[in-house]
Design a protein around this motif. Structure first.
Motif, PDB file in Angstrom:
ATOM      1  N   SER A 133     -27.147 114.089  -9.089  1.00 22.21           N
ATOM      2  CA  SER A 133     -27.580 115.466  -8.417  1.00 22.21           C
ATOM      3  C   SER A 133     -28.412 115.868  -9.400  1.00 22.21           C
ATOM      4  CB  SER A 133     -26.505 116.168  -8.128  1.00 22.21           C
ATOM      5  OG  SER A 133     -26.743 117.410  -7.319  1.00 22.21           O
ATOM      6  N   PHE A 134     -29.592 116.167  -8.955  1.00 26.69           N
ATOM      7  CA  PHE A 134     -30.473 117.136  -9.922  1.00 26.69           C
ATOM      8  C   PHE A 134     -30.976 118.365  -9.320  1.00 26.69           C
ATOM      9  CE2 PHE A 134     -34.358 117.981 -12.184  1.00 26.69           C
ATOM     10  CZ  PHE A 134     -34.095 117.326 -13.559  1.00 26.69           C
ATOM     11  N   GLU A 135     -30.625 119.393 -10.206  1.00 21.05           N
ATOM     12  CA  GLU A 135     -30.949 120.936  -9.850  1.00 21.05           C
ATOM     13  C   GLU A 135     -30.546 121.512  -8.543  1.00 21.05           C
ATOM     14  OE1 GLU A 135     -32.042 123.014 -12.030  1.00 21.05           O
ATOM     15  OE2 GLU A 135     -32.589 121.887 -13.563  1.00 21.05           O
ATOM     16  N   SER A 136     -29.286 121.050  -8.224  1.00 21.43           N
ATOM     17  CA  SER A 136     -28.851 121.411  -6.908  1.00 21.43           C
ATOM     18  C   SER A 136     -27.465 122.260  -6.878  1.00 21.43           C
ATOM     19  CB  SER A 136     -28.438 120.169  -5.885  1.00 21.43           C
ATOM     20  OG  SER A 136     -28.096 120.534  -4.817  1.00 21.43           O
ATOM     21  N   LEU A 137     -26.563 121.873  -7.840  1.00 18.63           N
ATOM     22  CA  LEU A 137     -25.196 122.521  -7.775  1.00 18.63           C
ATOM     23  C   LEU A 137     -25.015 123.736  -8.468  1.00 18.63           C
ATOM     24  CD1 LEU A 137     -23.691 119.100  -8.761  1.00 18.63           C
ATOM     25  CD2 LEU A 137     -23.293 120.416  -6.354  1.00 18.63           C
ATOM     26  N   HIS A 138     -26.274 124.320  -8.941  1.00 18.09           N
ATOM     27  CA  HIS A 138     -26.031 125.608  -9.539  1.00 18.09           C
ATOM     28  C   HIS A 138     -26.038 126.815  -8.951  1.00 18.09           C
ATOM     29  CE1 HIS A 138     -30.303 124.766  -9.352  1.00 18.09           C
ATOM     30  NE2 HIS A 138     -30.613 126.192  -8.911  1.00 18.09           N
ATOM     31  N   HIS A 139     -25.499 126.820  -7.593  1.00 15.51           N
ATOM     32  CA  HIS A 139     -25.336 127.738  -6.782  1.00 15.51           C
ATOM     33  C   HIS A 139     -23.888 128.377  -6.126  1.00 15.51           C
ATOM     34  CE1 HIS A 139     -29.412 126.308  -5.906  1.00 15.51           C
ATOM     35  NE2 HIS A 139     -29.898 127.668  -6.247  1.00 15.51           N
ATOM     36  N   PHE A 140     -22.982 127.414  -7.018  1.00 17.97           N
ATOM     37  CA  PHE A 140     -21.606 127.428  -6.306  1.00 17.97           C
ATOM     38  C   PHE A 140     -20.665 127.863  -7.429  1.00 17.97           C
ATOM     39  CE2 PHE A 140     -24.221 124.247  -4.037  1.00 17.97           C
ATOM     40  CZ  PHE A 140     -24.335 124.846  -2.927  1.00 17.97           C
ATOM     41  N   SER A 141     -19.526 128.370  -6.944  1.00 15.08           N
ATOM     42  CA  SER A 141     -18.471 128.993  -7.812  1.00 15.08           C
ATOM     43  C   SER A 141     -17.571 127.534  -8.297  1.00 15.08           C
ATOM     44  CB  SER A 141     -17.486 129.696  -6.999  1.00 15.08           C
ATOM     45  OG  SER A 141     -16.774 128.797  -6.173  1.00 15.08           O
ATOM     46  N   ARG A 142     -16.748 127.937  -9.294  1.00 14.72           N
ATOM     47  CA  ARG A 142     -16.097 127.014 -10.143  1.00 14.72           C
ATOM     48  C   ARG A 142     -14.905 126.346  -8.829  1.00 14.72           C
ATOM     49  NH1 ARG A 142     -14.314 128.289 -16.248  1.00 14.72           N
ATOM     50  NH2 ARG A 142     -15.928 129.532 -16.865  1.00 14.72           N
ATOM     51  N   GLU A 143     -14.421 127.328  -8.069  1.00 11.89           N
ATOM     52  CA  GLU A 143     -13.478 126.576  -7.038  1.00 11.89           C
ATOM     53  C   GLU A 143     -14.186 125.637  -6.143  1.00 11.89           C
ATOM     54  OE1 GLU A 143     -12.151 130.151  -9.116  1.00 11.89           O
ATOM     55  OE2 GLU A 143     -14.042 130.107  -7.908  1.00 11.89           O
ATOM     56  N   LYS A 144     -15.212 126.019  -5.801  1.00 15.84           N
ATOM     57  CA  LYS A 144     -16.046 125.109  -4.768  1.00 15.84           C
ATOM     58  C   LYS A 144     -16.355 123.761  -5.458  1.00 15.84           C
ATOM     59  CE  LYS A 144     -17.884 125.657  -1.244  1.00 15.84           C
ATOM     60  NZ  LYS A 144     -17.724 125.348   0.004  1.00 15.84           N
ATOM     61  N   LYS A 145     -16.848 123.672  -6.867  1.00 17.19           N
ATOM     62  CA  LYS A 145     -17.282 122.772  -7.476  1.00 17.19           C
ATOM     63  C   LYS A 145     -16.077 121.975  -7.751  1.00 17.19           C
ATOM     64  CE  LYS A 145     -21.634 124.031  -9.838  1.00 17.19           C
ATOM     65  NZ  LYS A 145     -22.203 124.300 -11.103  1.00 17.19           N
ATOM     66  N   LEU A 146     -15.048 122.487  -8.314  1.00 14.35           N
ATOM     67  CA  LEU A 146     -13.728 121.825  -8.744  1.00 14.35           C
ATOM     68  C   LEU A 146     -13.393 120.668  -7.295  1.00 14.35           C
ATOM     69  CD1 LEU A 146     -11.457 120.540 -10.477  1.00 14.35           C
ATOM     70  CD2 LEU A 146     -10.101 122.626  -9.692  1.00 14.35           C
ATOM     71  N   GLY A 147     -13.319 121.325  -6.161  1.00 17.56           N
ATOM     72  CA  GLY A 147     -13.154 120.485  -4.861  1.00 17.56           C
ATOM     73  C   GLY A 147     -14.032 119.026  -4.806  1.00 17.56           C
ATOM     74  N   LEU A 148     -15.582 119.870  -4.883  1.00 16.64           N
ATOM     75  CA  LEU A 148     -16.481 118.669  -4.824  1.00 16.64           C
ATOM     76  C   LEU A 148     -16.231 117.507  -5.985  1.00 16.64           C
ATOM     77  CD1 LEU A 148     -19.214 118.037  -3.439  1.00 16.64           C
ATOM     78  CD2 LEU A 148     -20.379 119.243  -5.002  1.00 16.64           C
ATOM     79  N   TYR A 149     -16.026 117.815  -6.799  1.00 13.94           N
ATOM     80  CA  TYR A 149     -16.084 117.215  -8.059  1.00 13.94           C
ATOM     81  C   TYR A 149     -14.774 116.073  -7.908  1.00 13.94           C
ATOM     82  CZ  TYR A 149     -19.457 119.688 -10.916  1.00 13.94           C
ATOM     83  OH  TYR A 149     -20.670 120.484 -11.314  1.00 13.94           O
ATOM     84  N   ARG A 150     -13.770 116.478  -7.399  1.00 13.67           N
ATOM     85  CA  ARG A 150     -12.704 115.545  -6.886  1.00 13.67           C
ATOM     86  C   ARG A 150     -13.155 114.636  -5.914  1.00 13.67           C
ATOM     87  NH1 ARG A 150      -8.124 120.547  -6.866  1.00 13.67           N
ATOM     88  NH2 ARG A 150      -7.204 120.112  -9.150  1.00 13.67           N
ATOM     89  N   ARG A 151     -13.852 115.066  -4.992  1.00 12.66           N
ATOM     90  CA  ARG A 151     -14.425 114.144  -3.728  1.00 12.66           C
ATOM     91  C   ARG A 151     -15.282 113.141  -4.537  1.00 12.66           C
ATOM     92  NH1 ARG A 151     -17.477 116.814   0.085  1.00 12.66           N
ATOM     93  NH2 ARG A 151     -17.291 114.827   1.221  1.00 12.66           N
ATOM     94  N   ILE A 152     -16.192 113.430  -5.480  1.00 10.86           N
ATOM     95  CA  ILE A 152     -17.142 112.779  -6.052  1.00 10.86           C
ATOM     96  C   ILE A 152     -16.175 111.668  -6.879  1.00 10.86           C
ATOM     97  CG2 ILE A 152     -18.943 112.361  -7.786  1.00 10.86           C
ATOM     98  CD1 ILE A 152     -19.612 115.332  -6.960  1.00 10.86           C
ATOM     99  N   CYS A 153     -15.235 111.809  -7.590  1.00  8.98           N
ATOM    100  CA  CYS A 153     -14.495 111.153  -8.536  1.00  8.98           C
ATOM    101  C   CYS A 153     -13.956 109.923  -7.380  1.00  8.98           C
ATOM    102  CB  CYS A 153     -13.465 111.726  -9.324  1.00  8.98           C
ATOM    103  SG  CYS A 153     -12.603 110.810 -10.435  1.00  8.98           S
ATOM    104  N   GLU A 154     -13.440 110.615  -6.400  1.00  9.51           N
ATOM    105  CA  GLU A 154     -12.704 109.634  -5.563  1.00  9.51           C
ATOM    106  C   GLU A 154     -13.756 108.535  -4.765  1.00  9.51           C
ATOM    107  OE1 GLU A 154     -10.663 112.142  -2.907  1.00  9.51           O
ATOM    108  OE2 GLU A 154      -9.049 112.829  -4.297  1.00  9.51           O
ATOM    109  N   ALA A 155     -14.862 109.284  -4.656  1.00  9.24           N
ATOM    110  CA  ALA A 155     -15.980 108.091  -3.939  1.00  9.24           C
ATOM    111  C   ALA A 155     -16.395 106.971  -5.042  1.00  9.24           C
ATOM    112  CB  ALA A 155     -16.997 109.057  -3.351  1.00  9.24           C
ATOM    113  N   LEU A 156     -16.281 107.281  -6.296  1.00  9.83           N
ATOM    114  CA  LEU A 156     -16.671 106.176  -6.951  1.00  9.83           C
ATOM    115  C   LEU A 156     -15.864 105.013  -7.386  1.00  9.83           C
ATOM    116  CD1 LEU A 156     -18.058 108.757  -9.781  1.00  9.83           C
ATOM    117  CD2 LEU A 156     -19.563 107.079  -8.586  1.00  9.83           C
ATOM    118  N   ARG A 157     -16.600 104.062  -7.609  1.00 10.92           N
ATOM    119  CA  ARG A 157     -15.639 102.800  -8.117  1.00 10.92           C
ATOM    120  C   ARG A 157     -15.050 103.002  -9.376  1.00 10.92           C
ATOM    121  NH1 ARG A 157     -20.251  99.935  -5.174  1.00 10.92           N
ATOM    122  NH2 ARG A 157     -19.297  98.857  -3.260  1.00 10.92           N
TER     123      ARG A 157
END
Length: 236
Positions: A133-157
């Motif tokens: 992701s490049f220059e996209s995620l800087h519009h969101f709160s810590r809470e929103k990002k934490l949930g997204l980062y967990r989903r990203i981690c789960e989606a990775l091998r």
């Protein structure tokens, strides 16, 4: 007061003054913001981050074959990546159908699948070697990002990487000033919390690193910081 504290205080005061200047400007819904600016979008982005796109692309591991691009827009980071290699399968997610159309016109001959929607809601199909992701995620709160980062981690091998190149601030004070101003404008303009608006609310670099670790990544490191753009690499 030491010189660093004085500099920080002046910066925060300048930031508040700048926010006062724009306080009457209406917030724009995210999709509408980018649709309006599509004609000059690529020229503007490459003017400021042209070299950063290239450096970002070089950070994608050569072993990464299946890649998820969050907030892909018109694909400027993919332009740089495809210039290095074409042996990749990419899924891109973005809110703007207009930007996705522009991306497909450029790279419709590639192994590229585009999904229109919010990356907070669209399912991530399958396991990936890398999420970028490049220059996209800087519009969101810590809470929103934490949930997204967990989903990203789960989606990775296992051993897969998340590369986030984004606008980040130096301190929690800066972060708080911007978050408070966005909340104030939302309230004044009657904009619900679940509506995405274009207003920069970047987190501090250390806060981003801690969120990624809390989300389950085994290793998080700062690869570079140029101006206020920082590239973080998180390994599952």
């Amino acid at each position: 007061m030491d010189i660093n504290a004085q500099n920080k205080e002046k910066y925060l005061e300048d930031l508040k003054n700048w926010l006062c200047e724009i306080e009457s400007a209406p917030l724009e819904e995210m999709g509408a913001f980018f649709r309006k600016r599509l004609p000059e979008y690529e020229a503007r982005m490459t003017k400021f981050w042209g070299e950063d796109y290239k450096q970002f692309a070089r950070a994608v591991p050569q072993s990464a074959k299946r890649i998820l691009d969050l907030g892909c827009g018109t694909g400027l980071e993919l332009d740089a990546l495809y210039n290095l290699r074409t042996d990749i399968s990419v899924i891109g997610i973005d809110l703007s159908p207009d930007m996705l159309d522009a991306l497909m016109k450029k790279h419709g001959d590639k192994d590229l699948t585009l999904l229109c929607g919010s990356y907070f809601a669209v399912p991530f199909p399958g396991a990936f070697d890398a999420v970028i992701s490049f220059e996209s995620l800087h519009h969101f709160s810590r809470e929103k990002k934490l949930g997204l980062y967990r989903r990203i981690c789960e989606a990775l091998r296992p051993g897969g990487v998340f590369l986030n190149g984004d606008y980040m601030v130096e301190s929690e004070e800066e972060e708080r000033v911007l978050m408070d101003e966005c909340a104030r404008l939302r309230k004044e303009q009657g904009i619900p919390e679940d509506v995405f608006v274009h207003f920069d609310t970047p987190l501090a670099v250390d806060a981003e690193i801690e969120l990624l670790k809390h989300a389950g990544f085994a290793c998080v490191e700062k690869l570079w910081r140029q101006g206020n753009t920082t590239l973080l690499r998180a390994v599952r």
